[in-house]
Write a protein that holds these residues in place. Structure first.
Motif, PDB file in Angstrom:
ATOM      1  N   ASN A  12      -6.008   4.674  -9.870  1.00 48.78           N
ATOM      2  CA  ASN A  12      -6.989   3.699  -9.392  1.00 48.78           C
ATOM      3  C   ASN A  12      -6.997   2.406 -10.206  1.00 48.78           C
ATOM      4  OD1 ASN A  12      -7.854   5.194  -7.223  1.00 48.78           O
ATOM      5  ND2 ASN A  12      -9.551   6.128  -8.320  1.00 48.78           N
ATOM      6  N   VAL A  41       0.018   2.301  -4.189  1.00 48.91           N
ATOM      7  CA  VAL A  41      -0.050   2.735  -2.794  1.00 48.91           C
ATOM      8  C   VAL A  41       0.964   3.836  -2.470  1.00 48.91           C
ATOM      9  CG1 VAL A  41      -1.107   0.643  -1.869  1.00 48.91           C
ATOM     10  CG2 VAL A  41       1.378   0.793  -2.044  1.00 48.91           C
ATOM     11  N   ARG A  61      -1.065   6.311  -0.309  1.00 47.17           N
ATOM     12  CA  ARG A  61      -2.507   6.046  -0.396  1.00 47.17           C
ATOM     13  C   ARG A  61      -2.987   5.284   0.841  1.00 47.17           C
ATOM     14  NH1 ARG A  61      -5.286   2.521  -5.212  1.00 47.17           N
ATOM     15  NH2 ARG A  61      -7.459   3.099  -4.816  1.00 47.17           N
ATOM     16  N   LYS A  62      -4.055   5.758   1.419  1.00 46.40           N
ATOM     17  CA  LYS A  62      -4.726   5.088   2.536  1.00 46.40           C
ATOM     18  C   LYS A  62      -5.954   4.401   1.960  1.00 46.40           C
ATOM     19  CE  LYS A  62      -6.069   4.283   6.785  1.00 46.40           C
ATOM     20  NZ  LYS A  62      -5.477   3.297   7.611  1.00 46.40           N
ATOM     21  N   ILE A  63      -6.039   3.082   2.145  1.00 45.73           N
ATOM     22  CA  ILE A  63      -7.153   2.301   1.632  1.00 45.73           C
ATOM     23  C   ILE A  63      -7.919   1.705   2.808  1.00 45.73           C
ATOM     24  CG2 ILE A  63      -7.845   0.325   0.226  1.00 45.73           C
ATOM     25  CD1 ILE A  63      -5.259   0.732  -1.389  1.00 45.73           C
ATOM     26  N   ARG A  65     -10.927  -0.949   3.708  1.00 47.11           N
ATOM     27  CA  ARG A  65     -11.646  -2.072   3.110  1.00 47.11           C
ATOM     28  C   ARG A  65     -12.740  -2.589   4.044  1.00 47.11           C
ATOM     29  NH1 ARG A  65      -8.727  -3.802  -1.157  1.00 47.11           N
ATOM     30  NH2 ARG A  65      -6.535  -3.291  -1.139  1.00 47.11           N
ATOM     31  N   VAL A  72     -12.876  -2.397  -1.440  1.00 44.33           N
ATOM     32  CA  VAL A  72     -12.435  -1.052  -1.075  1.00 44.33           C
ATOM     33  C   VAL A  72     -13.660  -0.188  -0.787  1.00 44.33           C
ATOM     34  CG1 VAL A  72     -11.250   1.029  -1.859  1.00 44.33           C
ATOM     35  CG2 VAL A  72     -10.318  -1.220  -2.432  1.00 44.33           C
ATOM     36  N   SER A  75     -10.711   5.378  -0.371  1.00 37.73           N
ATOM     37  CA  SER A  75      -9.257   5.570  -0.362  1.00 37.73           C
ATOM     38  C   SER A  75      -8.959   7.041  -0.624  1.00 37.73           C
ATOM     39  CB  SER A  75      -8.579   4.683  -1.399  1.00 37.73           C
ATOM     40  OG  SER A  75      -8.797   5.167  -2.699  1.00 37.73           O
TER      41      SER A  75
END
Length: 87
Positions: A12, A41, A61-63, A65, A72, A75
């Motif tokens: 992170n 990511v 990684r799925k973020i 927003r 963010v 995630s």
């Protein structure tokens, strides 16, 4: 391998934007790919081979927003399977 809380904390952090970083964590080799904001990511985790490739697992990684602020909201990391990553 499940991603533990300490590894998630490491992932992170913000890193150099649009880069690839090779690191070690808890006896495993890591390769992180970052986006334009410096967020990790893509993660390759396992054992680094002599040619620099990682034999192990790949996570993406799925973020999500906020559309107005870009902050963010949440995630998570999805395991995509076994891989051998070549340079």
């Amino acid at each position: 391998m499940a991603l533990g809380p300490k590894l998630i904390e490491k992932l992170n952090k913000l890193y150099t934007p649009d880069s690839r970083l090779d690191q070690h964590y808890n006896g495993k080799d890591l390769t992180l790919i970052t986006n334009e904001k410096g967020e990790a990511v893509t993660l390759f985790i396992g054992k680094r081979l002599e040619n620099g490739a990682i034999s192990g697992e790949r996570y993406v990684r799925k973020i999500v927003r906020d559309s107005k602020t870009g902050k963010v909201l949440r995630s998570h990391w999805d395991l995509k399977g076994k891989v051998t990553r070549s340079n």
